[in-house]
Write a protein that holds these residues in place. Structure first.
Motif, PDB file in Angstrom:
ATOM      1  N   MET A   2       0.845  -1.188   0.000  1.00 44.14           N
ATOM      2  CA  MET A   2       0.000   0.000   0.000  1.00 44.14           C
ATOM      3  C   MET A   2       0.886   1.245   0.000  1.00 44.14           C
ATOM      4  N   PHE A   3       0.317   2.330  -0.417  1.00 43.88           N
ATOM      5  CA  PHE A   3       1.056   3.562  -0.622  1.00 43.88           C
ATOM      6  C   PHE A   3       0.854   4.444   0.590  1.00 43.88           C
ATOM      7  N   VAL A   4       1.705   4.247   1.584  1.00 44.11           N
ATOM      8  CA  VAL A   4       1.534   4.770   2.933  1.00 44.11           C
ATOM      9  C   VAL A   4       1.495   6.288   2.992  1.00 44.11           C
ATOM     10  N   GLN A   5       2.376   6.981   2.294  1.00 46.75           N
ATOM     11  CA  GLN A   5       2.460   8.436   2.429  1.00 46.75           C
ATOM     12  C   GLN A   5       1.161   9.118   2.034  1.00 46.75           C
ATOM     13  N   GLN A   6       0.537   8.686   0.970  1.00 49.41           N
ATOM     14  CA  GLN A   6      -0.728   9.287   0.563  1.00 49.41           C
ATOM     15  C   GLN A   6      -1.792   9.079   1.640  1.00 49.41           C
ATOM     16  N   LEU A   7      -1.821   7.904   2.256  1.00 47.55           N
ATOM     17  CA  LEU A   7      -2.776   7.663   3.338  1.00 47.55           C
ATOM     18  C   LEU A   7      -2.482   8.568   4.531  1.00 47.55           C
ATOM     19  N   ILE A   8      -1.209   8.769   4.849  1.00 45.66           N
ATOM     20  CA  ILE A   8      -0.831   9.646   5.965  1.00 45.66           C
ATOM     21  C   ILE A   8      -1.236  11.088   5.672  1.00 45.66           C
ATOM     22  N   TYR A  43       7.172   7.842  -0.019  1.00 50.71           N
ATOM     23  CA  TYR A  43       7.143   7.844   1.451  1.00 50.71           C
ATOM     24  C   TYR A  43       8.185   8.821   1.997  1.00 50.71           C
ATOM     25  N   ARG A  44       7.764   9.709   2.913  1.00 50.64           N
ATOM     26  CA  ARG A  44       8.658  10.686   3.545  1.00 50.64           C
ATOM     27  C   ARG A  44       8.789  10.453   5.042  1.00 50.64           C
ATOM     28  N   GLY A  45       7.867   9.703   5.629  1.00 51.63           N
ATOM     29  CA  GLY A  45       7.964   9.391   7.054  1.00 51.63           C
ATOM     30  C   GLY A  45       7.465  10.474   7.985  1.00 51.63           C
TER      31      GLY A  45
END
Length: 118
Positions: A2-8, A43-45
């Protein structure tokens, strides 16, 4: 994956780096019409501002999800073969105390009740 940064950044109802709920993530993906690729939304964290231009994309699209409660290996293997699976993690461990918003690299040994989504 999954594309975590967009969700964050973009899923406002899901707490950014302060937690998350897999069902709210799936609801966001369905309502948004999918997620962008990780190359286009890297992802940038850290939580950032949602990039409305990059918010829509061709990376991942789902139209439904289900919750699995079975511990039968054959059913789990079939579900994983058919689609991605998300697994919950018990974050009450002392190992999570200093966790901020990076990828967590520790062995998890706690066994949770079965509430995986597929």
């Amino acid at each position: 994956m999954m594309f975590v940064q967009q969700l964050i950044d973009c899923n406002a109802s899901n707490y950014g780096c302060s937690g998350g709920n897999k069902l709210k993530a799936y609801d966001y993906i369905i309502q948004n019409g999918g997620l962008n690729t990780k190359q286009n939304y890297p992802y940038r964290g850290i939580k950032g501002t949602c990039d409305a231009i990059k918010e829509r994309g061709d990376g991942l699209n789902i139209d439904t999800y289900a919750i699995m409660t079975s511990r039968i290996d054959d059913k789990l293997a079939y579900a994983l073969y058919e689609q991605p699976m998300v697994v919950g993690v018990d974050a009450h461990s002392s190992k999570f105390e200093k966790y901020k918003c990076q990828i967590f690299h520790e062995e998890c040994v706690t066994k949770l009740p079965m509430t995986n989504t597929t």
